[in-house]
Design an enzyme around this catalytic site. Structure first.
Site, mmCIF file in Angstrom:
data_model
loop_
_atom_site.group_PDB
_atom_site.id
_atom_site.type_symbol
_atom_site.label_atom_id
_atom_site.label_comp_id
_atom_site.label_asym_id
_atom_site.label_seq_id
_atom_site.Cartn_x
_atom_site.Cartn_y
_atom_site.Cartn_z
ATOM 1 N N HIS A 75 0.860 -1.188 0.000
ATOM 2 C CA HIS A 75 0.000 0.000 0.000
ATOM 3 C C HIS A 75 0.890 1.229 0.000
ATOM 4 C CE1 HIS A 75 -4.226 -1.505 1.159
ATOM 5 N NE2 HIS A 75 -3.550 -2.487 0.616
ATOM 6 N N TYR A 204 -9.092 5.996 6.921
ATOM 7 C CA TYR A 204 -9.220 6.376 8.329
ATOM 8 C C TYR A 204 -10.160 7.568 8.345
ATOM 9 C CZ TYR A 204 -5.124 3.511 9.613
ATOM 10 O OH TYR A 204 -4.248 2.488 9.851
ATOM 11 N N PRO A 293 -4.716 0.419 18.263
ATOM 12 C CA PRO A 293 -4.469 -0.076 16.909
ATOM 13 C C PRO A 293 -4.478 1.001 15.815
ATOM 14 C CG PRO A 293 -6.685 -0.638 17.612
ATOM 15 C CD PRO A 293 -6.015 -0.023 18.792
ATOM 16 N N LYS A 297 0.855 -0.147 14.739
ATOM 17 C CA LYS A 297 2.255 -0.287 15.137
ATOM 18 C C LYS A 297 2.564 -1.575 15.899
ATOM 19 C CE LYS A 297 4.452 3.118 13.499
ATOM 20 N NZ LYS A 297 4.195 2.526 12.188
ATOM 21 N N TYR A 385 4.067 6.194 9.884
ATOM 22 C CA TYR A 385 3.215 5.062 9.505
ATOM 23 C C TYR A 385 4.026 3.978 8.802
ATOM 24 C CZ TYR A 385 -1.237 2.831 8.242
ATOM 25 O OH TYR A 385 -2.294 1.957 8.137
HETATM 26 C C1 PHB Z 1 -6.453 -4.135 10.050
HETATM 27 O O1 PHB Z 1 -6.496 -4.349 8.836
HETATM 28 O O2 PHB Z 1 -6.874 -4.973 10.862
HETATM 29 C C2 PHB Z 1 -5.910 -2.846 10.559
HETATM 30 C C3 PHB Z 1 -5.294 -1.974 9.683
HETATM 31 C C4 PHB Z 1 -4.796 -0.763 10.139
HETATM 32 C C5 PHB Z 1 -4.913 -0.426 11.468
HETATM 33 C C6 PHB Z 1 -5.523 -1.296 12.372
HETATM 34 C C7 PHB Z 1 -6.023 -2.505 11.903
HETATM 35 O O3 PHB Z 1 -4.458 0.774 11.908
#
Ligand code: PHB
Length: 394
Positions: A75, A204, A293, A297, A385
């Site tokens: 990504h 997000y 989450p 990280k 990130y």
């Molecule tokens: C996920 O795909 O489970 C996932 C992706 C990004 C995050 C948290 C969880 O920040």
């Protein structure tokens, strides 16, 4: 009662414990890995799926797992969505790096298969009771094997890679809870559904109704989350209510819906143990720290800890040099606290606190705008990130 002897007793067959056993083996250091769970339980526990570029590089270059390169998805950005519009953060354009979407249980399948093929002793179903003697040269692990029979393990070193409910932590910090701690007044309601992806990259989204994250698993399975009350009952909502909630949290986009086959509520906390090492024991991964989450990280930090500890254990056990071990906590802590800050920042910037005032809400939109309308802001987000440079490599 059975008594066994090993050089390194690794408690926890998660990514940290298994990766450490792999690196130690490559250096000729024998270890045994213990986990209270069965192999099936470990491989089927659903966890987040973003790997930093540095994590992908060390996993593949060390020979631990290179399926991420074929089965994972690179990504090159994420979308921050707020006030009804999406804003892409382009990672390569800002920092020349990317992330890979490759769920943690896939990493675990690779690591377990590779370790067993190499003859690694992994004791599934072994429950650890306590660790004693970390201030001596031969700490001892007290356990019960898969049949419940007592087992004592003498080792030159004990590693606590046993997750957020670590048993080893008590031997390192003096208490099983001792640490710097922060709780959040919200949690994530997570779902897995059968549907095509709603977007090419992760979204997000900050909305008036709260946060949502639109993630993916494959062409046919998607992972999505929305901010909820920490006490929420995952079974209390109908599928229609879940979709209505998710749709309302990504205004300006229409999510592709499909049957929901898994739901869970994830608690949010930030935690760092007061001590990461004491005598002949050290903590890595979730045993040492927990992050919310939002910054993706968790597993990346665990891999970074392991690289630092691996270097220290090689110095100690191959050359009798204790210096790198004494530096472990300081070196690991620097990255841990940067990741704590980033995870807290993403969380507080994107979620709506239950007691948020009109001022707080407008300030938050100002903060989001000051990130996406600034090259410096986007670069900081992209750098954090995709992952800061690793202090210690392979
Ligand atoms: C996920 O795909 O489970 C996932 C992706 C990004 C995050 C948290 C969880 O920040």
């Amino acid at each position: 009662m059975t008594r066994i002897r090993t050089r390194v007793a690794i408690v926890g067959a998660g990514p940290a414990g298994l990766f450490l056993s792999h690196l130690l083996d490559a250096a000729g250091i024998e270890s045994i890995v213990f986990d209270s769970r069965t192999r099936e339980e470990i491989e089927s526990t659903i966890r987040a799926g973003i790997l930093e570029q540095g994590t992908v590089e060390v996993l593949s270059q060390s020979g631990a797992s290179d399926r991420v390169l074929t089965d994972g998805h690179r990504h090159d950005g994420i979308e921050l969505r707020f006030a009804g519009a999406g804003h892409r953060i382009d990672f390569p354009a800002h920092v020349g790096r990317s992330v890979w979407l490759y769920p943690q249980h896939e990493v675990l399948k690779d690591l377990i298969a590779a370790r067993l093929a190499a003859g690694q002793d992994i004791r599934f179903g072994t429950t650890i009771a306590r660790v004693e003697g970390v201030d001596s040269e031969l700490p001892r692990v007290f356990a019960a094997d898969a049949d419940g029979a007592p087992l004592e393990v003498d080792a030159d070193f004990v590693v606590g890679a046993d997750g957020s409910r670590s048993v080893v932590r008590a031997a390192v910090t003096g208490s099983s809870t001792g640490g710097y701690f922060r709780e959040y007044p919200f949690a994530w309601f997570g779902i897995l559904c059968e549907a095509p992806p709603s977007a090419d990259e992760l979204i997000y989204s900050n909305s008036e109704n709260g946060f949502a994250l639109i993630s993916q698993r494959s062409e046919t399975v998607q992972r999505m989350y929305f901010q909820c009350d920490p006490e929420a009952d995952p079974n209390a909502l109908s599928e229609a209510e879940i979709w209505d909630t998710l749709q309302a949290r990504v205004p300006g986009t229409t999510l592709k819906e499909g049957p929901i086959f898994q739901r869970d509520v994830l608690r949010f906390r930030s935690f760092v143990a007061h001590e990461l090492q004491r005598g002949r024991a050290a903590l890595v991964g979730d045993a040492a720290h927990t992050v919310p989450p939002t910054g993706a990280k968790g597993m990346n930090l665990a891999i970074a800890d392991v690289l630092v500890l691996n270097r220290a254990l090689q110095a100690l056990l191959l050359r009798g040099d204790e210096q790198p071990l004494h530096a472990y906590a300081d070196i690991a802590s620097q990255r841990i606290w940067k990741a704590q800050h980033f995870s807290w920042w993403m969380t507080s910037m994107l979620h709506v606190a239950p007691d948020a005032s009109d001022f707080d809400r407008r300030r938050q939109l100002g903060e989001l705008r000051s990130v996406v309308e600034s090259e410096a802001g986007k670069t900081y987000l992209a750098e954090a990130y995709t992952g800061w440079p690793l202090a210690v490599g392979l």
